[in-house]
Design a protein around this motif. Sequence first.
Motif, PDB file in Angstrom:
ATOM      1  N   ILE A 186     -34.586  25.037  34.546  1.00  0.00           N
ATOM      2  CA  ILE A 186     -34.282  25.265  33.131  1.00  0.00           C
ATOM      3  C   ILE A 186     -33.707  23.970  32.560  1.00  0.00           C
ATOM      4  CG2 ILE A 186     -32.841  26.557  31.515  1.00  0.00           C
ATOM      5  CD1 ILE A 186     -32.860  28.855  33.645  1.00  0.00           C
ATOM      6  N   VAL A 187     -34.238  23.543  31.430  1.00  0.00           N
ATOM      7  CA  VAL A 187     -33.764  22.335  30.753  1.00  0.00           C
ATOM      8  C   VAL A 187     -33.151  22.751  29.419  1.00  0.00           C
ATOM      9  CG1 VAL A 187     -34.463  20.130  29.745  1.00  0.00           C
ATOM     10  CG2 VAL A 187     -35.495  20.898  31.894  1.00  0.00           C
ATOM     11  N   TYR A 188     -32.018  22.147  29.092  1.00  0.00           N
ATOM     12  CA  TYR A 188     -31.273  22.500  27.881  1.00  0.00           C
ATOM     13  C   TYR A 188     -31.554  21.520  26.744  1.00  0.00           C
ATOM     14  CZ  TYR A 188     -29.297  26.001  30.812  1.00  0.00           C
ATOM     15  OH  TYR A 188     -29.176  27.095  31.632  1.00  0.00           O
TER      16      TYR A 188
ATOM     17  N   THR B 122     -31.507  17.940  29.774  1.00  0.00           N
ATOM     18  CA  THR B 122     -31.124  17.964  31.186  1.00  0.00           C
ATOM     19  C   THR B 122     -30.924  19.399  31.663  1.00  0.00           C
ATOM     20  OG1 THR B 122     -28.701  17.994  30.972  1.00  0.00           O
ATOM     21  CG2 THR B 122     -29.805  15.842  30.730  1.00  0.00           C
ATOM     22  N   PRO B 123     -30.880  19.591  32.987  1.00  0.00           N
ATOM     23  CA  PRO B 123     -30.564  20.915  33.518  1.00  0.00           C
ATOM     24  C   PRO B 123     -29.054  21.181  33.588  1.00  0.00           C
ATOM     25  CG  PRO B 123     -31.348  19.498  35.283  1.00  0.00           C
ATOM     26  CD  PRO B 123     -31.426  18.703  34.014  1.00  0.00           C
ATOM     27  N   ARG B 124     -28.267  20.238  33.070  1.00  0.00           N
ATOM     28  CA  ARG B 124     -26.797  20.353  33.054  1.00  0.00           C
ATOM     29  C   ARG B 124     -26.234  20.509  34.466  1.00  0.00           C
ATOM     30  NH1 ARG B 124     -24.371  20.854  27.893  1.00  0.00           N
ATOM     31  NH2 ARG B 124     -22.587  20.642  29.284  1.00  0.00           N
TER      32      ARG B 124
ATOM     33  N   VAL C 218     -24.903  21.245  44.560  1.00  0.00           N
ATOM     34  CA  VAL C 218     -25.322  21.222  43.162  1.00  0.00           C
ATOM     35  C   VAL C 218     -24.263  21.926  42.321  1.00  0.00           C
ATOM     36  CG1 VAL C 218     -27.139  21.787  41.505  1.00  0.00           C
ATOM     37  CG2 VAL C 218     -27.737  21.317  43.902  1.00  0.00           C
ATOM     38  N   LEU C 219     -23.728  21.187  41.353  1.00  0.00           N
ATOM     39  CA  LEU C 219     -22.751  21.713  40.412  1.00  0.00           C
ATOM     40  C   LEU C 219     -23.436  21.901  39.074  1.00  0.00           C
ATOM     41  CD1 LEU C 219     -19.983  19.130  41.277  1.00  0.00           C
ATOM     42  CD2 LEU C 219     -20.149  21.463  42.139  1.00  0.00           C
ATOM     43  N   GLN C 220     -22.961  22.867  38.289  1.00  0.00           N
ATOM     44  CA  GLN C 220     -23.518  23.079  36.958  1.00  0.00           C
ATOM     45  C   GLN C 220     -22.407  23.558  36.031  1.00  0.00           C
ATOM     46  OE1 GLN C 220     -26.450  26.257  36.307  1.00  0.00           O
ATOM     47  NE2 GLN C 220     -27.588  24.858  34.990  1.00  0.00           N
ATOM     48  N   ALA C 221     -22.506  23.155  34.765  1.00  0.00           N
ATOM     49  CA  ALA C 221     -21.581  23.612  33.735  1.00  0.00           C
ATOM     50  C   ALA C 221     -22.311  23.657  32.403  1.00  0.00           C
ATOM     51  CB  ALA C 221     -20.371  22.687  33.631  1.00  0.00           C
ATOM     52  N   LEU C 222     -21.993  24.672  31.630  1.00  0.00           N
ATOM     53  CA  LEU C 222     -22.503  24.851  30.265  1.00  0.00           C
ATOM     54  C   LEU C 222     -21.333  25.323  29.408  1.00  0.00           C
ATOM     55  CD1 LEU C 222     -25.657  26.748  31.438  1.00  0.00           C
ATOM     56  CD2 LEU C 222     -25.734  24.610  30.168  1.00  0.00           C
TER      57      LEU C 222
ATOM     58  N   HIS D  84     -29.992  27.863  36.085  1.00  0.00           N
ATOM     59  CA  HIS D  84     -30.561  26.636  36.664  1.00  0.00           C
ATOM     60  C   HIS D  84     -32.060  26.770  36.924  1.00  0.00           C
ATOM     61  CE1 HIS D  84     -30.931  22.955  38.855  1.00  0.00           C
ATOM     62  NE2 HIS D  84     -31.212  23.563  39.991  1.00  0.00           N
ATOM     63  N   ALA D  85     -32.469  27.888  37.478  1.00  0.00           N
ATOM     64  CA  ALA D  85     -33.864  28.074  37.863  1.00  0.00           C
ATOM     65  C   ALA D  85     -34.456  29.255  37.103  1.00  0.00           C
ATOM     66  CB  ALA D  85     -33.964  28.321  39.366  1.00  0.00           C
ATOM     67  N   HIS D  86     -35.718  29.099  36.727  1.00  0.00           N
ATOM     68  CA  HIS D  86     -36.422  30.212  36.086  1.00  0.00           C
ATOM     69  C   HIS D  86     -36.480  31.382  37.058  1.00  0.00           C
ATOM     70  CE1 HIS D  86     -37.547  27.933  32.560  1.00  0.00           C
ATOM     71  NE2 HIS D  86     -37.932  26.945  33.364  1.00  0.00           N
ATOM     72  N   GLN D  87     -36.490  32.594  36.545  1.00  0.00           N
ATOM     73  CA  GLN D  87     -36.439  33.799  37.369  1.00  0.00           C
ATOM     74  C   GLN D  87     -37.495  33.832  38.459  1.00  0.00           C
ATOM     75  OE1 GLN D  87     -34.367  36.009  37.871  1.00  0.00           O
ATOM     76  NE2 GLN D  87     -33.123  36.264  36.059  1.00  0.00           N
ATOM     77  N   VAL D  88     -38.719  33.472  38.127  1.00  0.00           N
ATOM     78  CA  VAL D  88     -39.804  33.520  39.106  1.00  0.00           C
ATOM     79  C   VAL D  88     -39.473  32.608  40.267  1.00  0.00           C
ATOM     80  CG1 VAL D  88     -42.239  32.999  39.493  1.00  0.00           C
ATOM     81  CG2 VAL D  88     -41.525  34.144  37.398  1.00  0.00           C
TER      82      VAL D  88
END
Length: 157
Positions: free
Chosen positions: A68-70, A74-76, A103-107, A149-153
């Motif tokens: 997923i890109v925002y 970026t994928p954040r 892998v870290l992520q923040a939104l 981060h990742a599409h459901q599929v």
Amino acid sequence: MSTSIGMPADPTLSYRAIENLIARYAELVDYGDFAGLGTLLADATFTGVGEPVSGRDAIEKMFHDTLIVYADGTPRTQHVTTNVAIEVDEQAGTAVSRSYVTVLQALPDFPLQTIAAGRYHDRFERREGQWRFVERRVRINLIGDVSRHAHQVAAQR
């Protein structure tokens, strides 16, 4: 680079070049530069979730289809690569490496957190004096909330 009398390259230079490739991969993913990833891995087979993928266009498409890109492009995420172990065969012009990835992520509505952790197993070859990936195998052992981060599929594979 070899000397004119056929001596192998300085191993320190090979280790640094390979470390730089490993770091570049993390940067490109975090920048959302999937075309750059396709170029970086153009000569490689990438194995992650699903079937192995080879070739620039197929690898670029796989990242587009998976992550997923925002709005900022970026994928954040922040990929942190540690415990890097590299073994180089200067004479053969080949190398292997093992490393950890976190892998870290923040939104804005998703506080900073670890969303995945695992290992990279890589193979490299030196062609025309340049090191390049020939294989990257990703094994994610610990999975947190990858819903952003990742599409459901891709996340269900």
